[in-house]
Design a protein around this motif. Structure first.
Motif, PDB file in Angstrom:
ATOM      1  N   ILE A  25       0.199   2.009  -2.188  1.00 46.01           N
ATOM      2  CA  ILE A  25      -0.223   1.161  -1.068  1.00 46.01           C
ATOM      3  C   ILE A  25      -0.324  -0.260  -1.587  1.00 46.01           C
ATOM      4  CG2 ILE A  25      -2.103   0.630   0.523  1.00 46.01           C
ATOM      5  CD1 ILE A  25      -2.754   3.584   0.627  1.00 46.01           C
ATOM      6  N   ARG A  27      -1.528  -3.716  -2.379  1.00 47.19           N
ATOM      7  CA  ARG A  27      -2.845  -4.329  -2.486  1.00 47.19           C
ATOM      8  C   ARG A  27      -2.837  -5.393  -3.573  1.00 47.19           C
ATOM      9  NH1 ARG A  27      -5.699  -1.586  -6.810  1.00 47.19           N
ATOM     10  NH2 ARG A  27      -4.293  -0.020  -7.621  1.00 47.19           N
ATOM     11  N   HIS A 131      -7.641  -6.371   2.887  1.00 49.04           N
ATOM     12  CA  HIS A 131      -7.626  -4.977   2.439  1.00 49.04           C
ATOM     13  C   HIS A 131      -8.333  -4.024   3.394  1.00 49.04           C
ATOM     14  CE1 HIS A 131      -6.970  -6.591  -1.814  1.00 49.04           C
ATOM     15  NE2 HIS A 131      -5.859  -6.020  -1.435  1.00 49.04           N
ATOM     16  N   GLU A 132      -9.391  -4.480   4.069  1.00 45.75           N
ATOM     17  CA  GLU A 132     -10.210  -3.564   4.867  1.00 45.75           C
ATOM     18  C   GLU A 132      -9.970  -3.626   6.367  1.00 45.75           C
ATOM     19  OE1 GLU A 132     -14.282  -4.239   3.797  1.00 45.75           O
ATOM     20  OE2 GLU A 132     -13.877  -3.919   1.667  1.00 45.75           O
ATOM     21  N   THR A 135      -4.365  -5.325   9.912  1.00 45.83           N
ATOM     22  CA  THR A 135      -3.360  -4.273  10.074  1.00 45.83           C
ATOM     23  C   THR A 135      -2.050  -4.700   9.430  1.00 45.83           C
ATOM     24  OG1 THR A 135      -2.684  -5.148  12.217  1.00 45.83           O
ATOM     25  CG2 THR A 135      -4.380  -3.416  12.213  1.00 45.83           C
ATOM     26  N   LEU A 139       2.176  -0.072   6.912  1.00 44.44           N
ATOM     27  CA  LEU A 139       1.209   1.011   6.734  1.00 44.44           C
ATOM     28  C   LEU A 139       0.881   1.656   8.077  1.00 44.44           C
ATOM     29  CD1 LEU A 139      -1.218  -0.697   4.191  1.00 44.44           C
ATOM     30  CD2 LEU A 139       0.566   0.975   3.715  1.00 44.44           C
ATOM     31  N   ASN A 140       1.826   1.578   9.005  1.00 45.29           N
ATOM     32  CA  ASN A 140       1.664   2.157  10.338  1.00 45.29           C
ATOM     33  C   ASN A 140       0.431   1.583  11.048  1.00 45.29           C
ATOM     34  OD1 ASN A 140       2.598   3.716  12.424  1.00 45.29           O
ATOM     35  ND2 ASN A 140       1.520   5.564  11.754  1.00 45.29           N
ATOM     36  N   ASP A 142      -2.241   0.299   9.780  1.00 41.36           N
ATOM     37  CA  ASP A 142      -3.517   0.569   9.129  1.00 41.36           C
ATOM     38  C   ASP A 142      -3.741  -0.511   8.073  1.00 41.36           C
ATOM     39  OD1 ASP A 142      -5.887   1.788   8.513  1.00 41.36           O
ATOM     40  OD2 ASP A 142      -5.022   3.613   7.678  1.00 41.36           O
ATOM     41  N   GLN A 145      -6.948  -0.215   2.679  1.00 42.78           N
ATOM     42  CA  GLN A 145      -8.037   0.739   2.520  1.00 42.78           C
ATOM     43  C   GLN A 145      -8.178   1.434   3.868  1.00 42.78           C
ATOM     44  OE1 GLN A 145     -11.310  -1.678   1.163  1.00 42.78           O
ATOM     45  NE2 GLN A 145     -10.726  -1.383  -0.968  1.00 42.78           N
ATOM     46  N   ALA A 146      -7.587   2.607   3.963  1.00 41.28           N
ATOM     47  CA  ALA A 146      -7.494   3.311   5.245  1.00 41.28           C
ATOM     48  C   ALA A 146      -8.873   3.524   5.864  1.00 41.28           C
ATOM     49  CB  ALA A 146      -6.800   4.653   5.043  1.00 41.28           C
ATOM     50  N   ARG A 147      -8.892   3.474   7.166  1.00 40.86           N
ATOM     51  CA  ARG A 147     -10.135   3.708   7.902  1.00 40.86           C
ATOM     52  C   ARG A 147      -9.886   4.815   8.906  1.00 40.86           C
ATOM     53  NH1 ARG A 147      -8.254  -1.764   9.605  1.00 40.86           N
ATOM     54  NH2 ARG A 147      -7.265  -1.364  11.579  1.00 40.86           N
TER      55      ARG A 147
END
Length: 185
Positions: A25, A27, A131-132, A135, A139-140, A142, A145-147
């Motif tokens: 991912i 970052r 990162h948080e 979108t 990452l579709n 997201d 840092q996926a939520r």
């Protein structure tokens, strides 16, 4: 990838080193700010970014003279393979160039930076957002840092607010959507 970019400030230019991890991912793993980047300083940043056995396989960078022998030795000592891009070929380090473009467009183009400490604080807050909350299409839609997905059927209304100097974000309130849907039945 490893990339430098600069921001004009009132007294001088400030350079920012940004180290990126592209897989699995995307970052930013480390950044730092200085007015006078040297090979010794860059080598220290590599050590701080990749302690112990956490180094990347490859480090993609440009052929700038700032990357002296100290940096090349540190890259080798960390077990990374040094990949130098062709001059004037930003597409060879496309991920790093893309995030630098995001830094500039979404953040730095709108702020007058007064000193190194100020730039460091701005970038720290922006990276938290990046990162948080931000979108990413890759990452579709997201964040790195996926939520979790908030389903409207979950019931209780809750509102979260993330405020900073740079970004204010509110989650959608699912109950209002359900009420609106129920009114139209």
């Amino acid at each position: 990838g490893c990339v430098f970019f600069f921001k004009d400030t009132a007294p001088t230019e400030i350079y920012t080193l940004s180290l990126h991890d592209a897989l699995p991912i995307w970052r930013v793993v480390h950044f730092n700010v200085t007015a006078h980047p040297t090979a010794k300083w860059i080598a220290q940043q590599l050590t701080e970014a990749f302690p112990f056995d956490m180094a990347l396989t490859y480090l993609i960078r440009d052929g700038d003279a700032k990357y002296g022998t100290a940096v090349k030795r540190r890259i080798t000592a960390l077990g990374m393979r040094d990949v130098v891009t062709t001059p004037a070929s930003p597409w060879e380090n496309a991920y790093a160039e893309r995030v630098i473009g995001s830094f500039r467009r979404e953040c730095l183009d709108r702020i007058i930076v007064v000193n190194e400490r100020h730039l460091r604080r701005i970038l720290k807050e922006y990276l938290t957002y990046y990162h948080e909350h931000r979108t990413h299409l890759g990452l579709n839609k997201d964040a790195p840092q996926a939520r979790g997905i908030e389903h409207c059927e979950a019931g209780n209304v809750r509102s979260e607010e993330h405020t900073s100097e740079l970004q204010s974000r509110r989650n959608l309130v699912c109950r209002l959507l359900l009420e609106k849907k129920n009114k139209h039945r």
